[in-house]
Structure formats: structure tokens, C-alpha cells
Design a protein around this motif. Sequence first.
Motif, PDB file in Angstrom:
ATOM      1  N   GLU A  56       0.847  -1.197   0.000  1.00 37.32           N
ATOM      2  CA  GLU A  56       0.000   0.000   0.000  1.00 37.32           C
ATOM      3  C   GLU A  56       0.878   1.239   0.000  1.00 37.32           C
ATOM      4  OE1 GLU A  56      -1.033   0.643   4.707  1.00 37.32           O
ATOM      5  OE2 GLU A  56      -2.484  -0.363   3.436  1.00 37.32           O
ATOM      6  N   ILE A  57       0.268   2.357  -0.335  1.00 35.22           N
ATOM      7  CA  ILE A  57       0.972   3.631  -0.435  1.00 35.22           C
ATOM      8  C   ILE A  57       0.639   4.453   0.796  1.00 35.22           C
ATOM      9  CG2 ILE A  57       1.233   5.708  -1.822  1.00 35.22           C
ATOM     10  CD1 ILE A  57      -0.117   3.784  -4.063  1.00 35.22           C
ATOM     11  N   VAL A  58       1.670   5.005   1.433  1.00 41.48           N
ATOM     12  CA  VAL A  58       1.472   5.835   2.618  1.00 41.48           C
ATOM     13  C   VAL A  58       2.299   7.109   2.488  1.00 41.48           C
ATOM     14  CG1 VAL A  58       0.976   3.885   4.142  1.00 41.48           C
ATOM     15  CG2 VAL A  58       3.319   4.677   3.896  1.00 41.48           C
ATOM     16  N   GLU A  59       1.868   8.124   3.235  1.00 43.69           N
ATOM     17  CA  GLU A  59       2.648   9.360   3.317  1.00 43.69           C
ATOM     18  C   GLU A  59       3.871   9.085   4.186  1.00 43.69           C
ATOM     19  OE1 GLU A  59       1.972  12.319   1.785  1.00 43.69           O
ATOM     20  OE2 GLU A  59       0.269  11.349   0.814  1.00 43.69           O
ATOM     21  N   ARG A  60       4.995   9.653   3.822  1.00 44.37           N
ATOM     22  CA  ARG A  60       6.200   9.471   4.623  1.00 44.37           C
ATOM     23  C   ARG A  60       6.071  10.227   5.931  1.00 44.37           C
ATOM     24  NH1 ARG A  60      11.721   9.098   1.707  1.00 44.37           N
ATOM     25  NH2 ARG A  60      11.421   6.964   1.041  1.00 44.37           N
ATOM     26  N   GLU A  61       6.633   9.662   6.981  1.00 43.45           N
ATOM     27  CA  GLU A  61       6.590  10.260   8.311  1.00 43.45           C
ATOM     28  C   GLU A  61       7.748  11.237   8.493  1.00 43.45           C
ATOM     29  OE1 GLU A  61       4.250   9.845  10.650  1.00 43.45           O
ATOM     30  OE2 GLU A  61       3.122   8.544   9.315  1.00 43.45           O
ATOM     31  N   GLY A  62       7.638  12.108   9.479  1.00 36.54           N
ATOM     32  CA  GLY A  62       8.591  13.155   9.817  1.00 36.54           C
ATOM     33  C   GLY A  62      10.048  12.957   9.486  1.00 36.54           C
ATOM     34  N   GLY A  63      10.806  12.218  10.290  1.00 38.49           N
ATOM     35  CA  GLY A  63      12.250  12.148  10.131  1.00 38.49           C
ATOM     36  C   GLY A  63      12.748  11.284   8.998  1.00 38.49           C
ATOM     37  N   HIS A  64      11.868  10.525   8.367  1.00 41.93           N
ATOM     38  CA  HIS A  64      12.310   9.610   7.331  1.00 41.93           C
ATOM     39  C   HIS A  64      12.345  10.238   5.944  1.00 41.93           C
ATOM     40  CE1 HIS A  64      10.665   7.004  10.534  1.00 41.93           C
ATOM     41  NE2 HIS A  64      11.796   6.393  10.329  1.00 41.93           N
ATOM     42  N   ALA A  65      11.713  11.353   5.752  1.00 40.60           N
ATOM     43  CA  ALA A  65      11.573  11.923   4.420  1.00 40.60           C
ATOM     44  C   ALA A  65      12.435  13.159   4.239  1.00 40.60           C
ATOM     45  CB  ALA A  65      10.120  12.282   4.165  1.00 40.60           C
ATOM     46  N   PRO A  66      13.293  13.138   3.220  1.00 38.73           N
ATOM     47  CA  PRO A  66      14.107  14.320   2.963  1.00 38.73           C
ATOM     48  C   PRO A  66      13.318  15.457   2.329  1.00 38.73           C
ATOM     49  CG  PRO A  66      14.572  12.615   1.361  1.00 38.73           C
ATOM     50  CD  PRO A  66      13.614  12.026   2.351  1.00 38.73           C
ATOM     51  N   PHE A  67      12.165  15.183   1.733  1.00 44.44           N
ATOM     52  CA  PHE A  67      11.420  16.210   1.007  1.00 44.44           C
ATOM     53  C   PHE A  67       9.991  16.308   1.531  1.00 44.44           C
ATOM     54  CE2 PHE A  67      14.523  14.470  -1.976  1.00 44.44           C
ATOM     55  CZ  PHE A  67      15.270  15.614  -2.171  1.00 44.44           C
TER      56      PHE A  67
END
Length: 130
Positions: A56-67
Amino acid sequence: MIRFILNVLWFILGGWLSGLLWILGGCLMALTIVGLPWTFAAFRIAGFAFWPFGKEIVEREGGHAPFLGPVSVVLNVIWFIVGGWHIALSHLIAAFVEGITIVGLPFAFKDLQLASLAFAPVGREVVRVR
């Protein structure tokens, strides 16, 4: 077992082509420094396009996403204008054709998920469903 069968059918009936096109797009974007944020998103989407069932597709969480935040919004707007809408439209058309039959509904839902990824790929990730 059903996920495996659906993934094999998906792959045989066009998932291989969709995945390869996402990889090709990612490689072309990697040729430019400016395209690197979309390169990684395209490679993530390629894995989903090859074998979508059980993911499934999820929004990236705080510290894991560079963008995240405003930068991801800007990158997604640029992506949409340059070519994301073309890709999304192709997945929407495929979903419509697949959705005409009851048998094609699971495949139509996966094409709709790919269309949503094609609209805005940055800041999202694909995860396994248990």
C-alpha cells in the motif's frame, strides 16, 4: 496465495511494462542533477508497479523523508506539470477499462493507486501489508 496469483497475473498482463517504464523514467531523470528527487520516487513506484498486491501507499513520516513540507509540494507541482498528469491519465484509462468487468476490479484499484502516485510521488512510500 491469492496475492501471489494476482501479482503474477498483473505482471504478465502488463505490470512488467509499467515497472520497466518507471525504471526508464527514473534513469532518464537521474541523468540530470535536477531530476534526482523524482528518480528515487520513480524507482519506488517501479517496485510497486511490478508487484502491487500486498503493498500500500502511505505518506512518509517526519524524520524519514528528505522532502517534506513546502519542498515536496513544489516538487510534486513541477512533476505534475512536466509529465505526471500524462502517466496518471494512462493509469486512469487502464483502470476504467479493467473496471468494466468484475474480474478486472482488483487490477483497476491498483491502477488507481498508481495514478495517485503519478500525480504526486514525492513524500510517499510503498509499504508491505501484513
